[in-house]
Design an enzyme around this catalytic site. Structure first.
Site: not given
Length: 329
Positions: A234, A258, A263
């Site tokens: 996360r 990632d 985001e």
């Protein structure tokens, strides 16, 4: 049922339609669930949402007024839902707790290898007809100490893969899994020790009040100089600004990201014609020892098939009034 599905992406549309198999009436929207879009669920029995949709109390109130009885999440996490308020309104909720731990675990290890062996830089060099090996020295994974923070379903698969590489495994979790100790020789320890002794640290913990910014300036200072840090868990598990400072100082030698704490509105969308407004992301994009992906770790055919199937199973279970093993309580 009539089901409003918010935040639908092109890469999942066909999977959702196949899983539905024409049983329910689907209203698919590419927009997020917000206070401005909630009325799109008018006349629907249920809604289906993803990680960046907003199911805060005022939006749940409006859904209740519209007659929505069920909320199905196409994700494991549900920190975007005001669960106590939904329960107060009598709205039943369910999630997809597991869709493919292998997808995420394999991706995380793939990022480790790509950073270590500088595969992205190699590719771009070759495309420019530069076949030099200067600056491309990596290291053997065998014998390296890897710290796994979070040893749930994903962390366990990571441990299995890295054991095959011959890595020494340190683990940190509030619940210890003895099978990792027995099968792979993992050693459970405290977070400080894990940070101090690990050559590679990979994050697979859930995001909550206790784990928010688990990796911060103090923890980074405790890490080995040149440590590799991988976050396929996360975004909020790390303090991005502190990580950037660690990269600039060389304390962090490699960073695989990632997921990103900012985001929303950035990931899953094409911004190629936009001016990037996020200064932290812009800084990270300039660093050669950083590999950024757009919340991609879960993105396999197996995972998307499982997410869609379980989502509709959850909805049908709740519609029938049955007990649902994936219900958020």
């Amino acid at each position: 049922m009539k089901i409003a599905i918010f935040n639908v992406h092109n890469w999942e549309r066909d999977y959702l339609q196949r899983a539905n198999n024409d049983k329910h009436t689907l209203k698919m929207f590419d927009t997020y669930l917000t206070s401005d879009t909630v009325d799109l669920a008018k006349d629907c029995d249920a809604i289906c949402i993803f990680t960046e949709d907003n199911a805060a109390a005022p939006i749940l109130d409006r859904l209740h007024e519209l007659g929505v009885k069920y909320v199905a999440l196409r994700s494991a996490g549900f920190n975007n839902v005001d669960v106590p308020h939904a329960k107060k309104l009598g709205i039943r909720m369910a999630r997809v707790p597991e869709y493919s731990p292998y997808a995420i675990a394999e991706f995380a290890v793939g990022v480790m290898l790509a950073l270590n062996r500088k595969l992205i830089r190699t590719h771009y060099r070759i495309m420019e007809m530069n076949f030099s090996l200067n600056g491309l020295v990596g290291f053997d994974m065998n014998g390296k100490t890897v710290g796994i923070i979070g040893t749930g379903k994903i962390g366990r698969v990571v441990a299995k893969i890295l054991h095959g590489f011959g890595c020494k495994l340190l683990a940190y979790d509030i619940v210890e899994d003895n099978s990792l100790v027995e099968k792979y020789g993992a050693t459970y320890t405290d977070l400080d020790t894990l940070c101090k002794q690990s050559d590679i640290i990979t994050l697979h913990a859930p995001l909550n009040a206790k784990t928010h910014h688990l990796i911060d300036e103090a923890k980074i200072a405790d890490m080995k100089k040149g440590v590799m840090l991988i976050n396929a868990g996360r975004g909020g598990l790390v303090n991005t600004k502190d990580v950037i400072n660690g990269l600039k100082s060389g304390q962090i030698g490699y960073f695989g990201m990632d997921v990103y704490e900012e985001e929303k509105g950035l990931y899953f969308e094409d911004h190629s014609d936009d001016i990037l407004q996020d200064d932290d992301m812009a800084r990270l994009m300039t660093l050669r020892n950083v590999l950024i992906s757009s919340h991609q770790a879960f993105l396999t055919d197996t995972a998307l098939t499982n997410i869609s199937r379980i989502t509709f199973d959850n909805l049908e279970c709740m519609e029938k009034g049955d007990s649902c093993e994936n219900e958020i309580k």
